[in-house]
Design an enzyme around this catalytic site. Structure first.
Site, mmCIF file in Angstrom:
data_model
loop_
_atom_site.group_PDB
_atom_site.id
_atom_site.type_symbol
_atom_site.label_atom_id
_atom_site.label_comp_id
_atom_site.label_asym_id
_atom_site.label_seq_id
_atom_site.Cartn_x
_atom_site.Cartn_y
_atom_site.Cartn_z
ATOM 1 N N ASN A 1 0.764 -1.366 0.200
ATOM 2 C CA ASN A 1 -0.010 -0.085 -0.018
ATOM 3 C C ASN A 1 0.868 1.126 0.073
ATOM 4 O OD1 ASN A 1 -1.713 2.000 0.582
ATOM 5 N ND2 ASN A 1 -2.426 1.438 2.502
ATOM 6 N N LYS B 1 0.079 4.251 -0.321
ATOM 7 C CA LYS B 1 -0.533 5.362 0.469
ATOM 8 C C LYS B 1 -0.481 6.656 -0.450
ATOM 9 C CE LYS B 1 -0.119 3.394 4.718
ATOM 10 N NZ LYS B 1 0.022 3.364 6.035
ATOM 11 N N HIS C 1 -9.278 0.707 5.125
ATOM 12 C CA HIS C 1 -8.034 0.827 5.855
ATOM 13 C C HIS C 1 -8.416 1.969 6.905
ATOM 14 C CE1 HIS C 1 -3.971 2.061 6.492
ATOM 15 N NE2 HIS C 1 -3.769 0.962 5.884
ATOM 16 N N GLU D 1 -6.663 4.184 8.011
ATOM 17 C CA GLU D 1 -6.539 5.760 7.828
ATOM 18 C C GLU D 1 -8.109 6.366 7.374
ATOM 19 O OE1 GLU D 1 -3.092 5.172 5.606
ATOM 20 O OE2 GLU D 1 -2.027 4.791 7.582
ATOM 21 N N GLU E 1 -5.224 -5.725 10.391
ATOM 22 C CA GLU E 1 -4.410 -4.416 10.687
ATOM 23 C C GLU E 1 -4.379 -3.727 12.038
ATOM 24 O OE1 GLU E 1 -2.340 -3.130 6.615
ATOM 25 O OE2 GLU E 1 -4.159 -2.135 7.264
ATOM 26 N N GLY F 1 2.484 1.450 10.850
ATOM 27 C CA GLY F 1 3.332 2.811 10.574
ATOM 28 C C GLY F 1 3.968 3.160 11.848
ATOM 29 N N SER G 1 3.533 -2.658 10.361
ATOM 30 C CA SER G 1 5.097 -2.521 10.395
ATOM 31 C C SER G 1 5.722 -3.973 10.121
ATOM 32 C CB SER G 1 5.363 -2.095 11.858
ATOM 33 O OG SER G 1 4.897 -0.836 12.134
HETATM 34 C C1 PEP Z 1 -0.554 -0.237 6.105
HETATM 35 O O1 PEP Z 1 -1.016 0.959 6.333
HETATM 36 O O2 PEP Z 1 -1.518 -0.971 5.657
HETATM 37 C C2 PEP Z 1 0.462 -0.772 6.677
HETATM 38 C C3 PEP Z 1 0.462 -2.034 7.017
HETATM 39 O O3 PEP Z 1 1.373 0.194 7.118
HETATM 40 P P1 PEP Z 1 2.848 -0.159 7.663
HETATM 41 O O4 PEP Z 1 3.494 -1.271 7.090
HETATM 42 O O5 PEP Z 1 3.685 1.222 7.352
HETATM 43 O O6 PEP Z 1 2.830 -0.227 9.164
#
Ligand code: PEP
Length: 248
Positions: free
Chosen positions: A9, A11, A93, A95, A165, A171, A211
């Site tokens: 992703n 973003k 997601h 966000e 997630e 992040g 992460s």
């Molecule tokens: C995400 O936003 O879907 C995600 C998993 O981000 P990150 O790997 O940076 O934690």
């Protein structure tokens, strides 16, 4: 056998030249894995990437409208995605749940719009840190899945990919432990068994996101109910993304 998937992703990252370079680099890297590789770049780049000869990369959109078409300025429909060759679309997601206030009901409608137009939803769910600490995370995840997915028929739910997630891991550099990930993935699969059947639940890929990087992917992907990853930050670099793909 269910699909193993590594999805990146991007973003709202990457200006045009960086995006093109990352795409080319991924598209020319020869991976030996049978894993399905997906990238979700900003929608601006989808059409161009779709017109290139993708050797092993499938495209995902990061979002789509819940409406079929019409006067919805700024929106992109599921049928438009399908018409340019986009195979997947992220839905829910964290966000977007947080910043765009996307509700379970809206996400249900997006899932419907995507399935109607032959685009596979990658449905994201996960709890925030407060819910993790209070121990209420099972209810949160169950609610998200029930409210947005459990109206689907048996054959429809098999078309969906689920991504767990935990928001506290996105992040932040804090990853769910391998055990924590497996526990929730097994829980999600148990919900699918209960609502549908063991056979159906067994066919649905459940990805981990939060992460995930080259150094922890192997340990996460070793779990029997973890079928791959949804990767944010580590998907912005061709080497680290490729290393994650090779972690199965
Ligand atoms: C995400 O936003 O879907 C995600 C998993 O981000 P990150 O790997 O940076 O934690």
């Amino acid at each position: 056998m269910r699909k193993r998937i590594v999805a990146g992703n991007w973003k709202m990252n990457m200006n045009n030249s960086d995006a093109q370079a990352l795409f080319e680099s991924l598209n020319t890297t020869k991976t030996v894995s049978s894993t399905e590789i997906i990238i979700a770049p900003p929608s601006l780049y989808l059409s161009e990437f779709a017109s290139k000869k993708c050797k092993q990369i499938y495209l995902a959109a990061q979002n789509c409208s819940d409406n079929e078409n019409g006067a919805y300025t700024g929106e992109i429909s599921a049928s438009m995605l399908y018409s340019i060759g986009v195979k997947y679309c992220l839905v829910g997601h964290s966000e977007r749940r947080q910043y765009q206030k996307e509700s379970d009901l809206l996400l249900k409608q997006k899932v419907n719009a995507l399935l109607k137009n032959k685009v596979i939803p990658i449905f994201c769910c996960g709890e925030n840190l407060d819910k993790r600490k209070s121990g209420d995370f099972y209810q949160v995840i169950q609610g998200q899945i029930e409210n947005s997915l459990f109206h689907l028929t048996d054959s429809q739910i098999k078309e969906v990919v689920i991504a767990y997630e935990p928001i506290w891991a996105i992040g932040t550099g804090v990853t769910a432990s391998s055990g924590q990930a497996q526990e929730i993935h097994a829980f999600i699969r148990s919900l699918l068994v209960e609502k549908y059947s063991l056979q159906t639940a067994d066919e649905i890929s459940i990805l981990y996101g939060g992460s995930c990087k080259a150094s922890n992917a192997k340990e996460l992907f070793m779990n029997r109910d973890v079928d791959g990853g949804l990767i944010g930050g580590a998907a912005l670099d061709a080497d680290s993304f490729s290393a994650i793909i090779e972690s199965f």
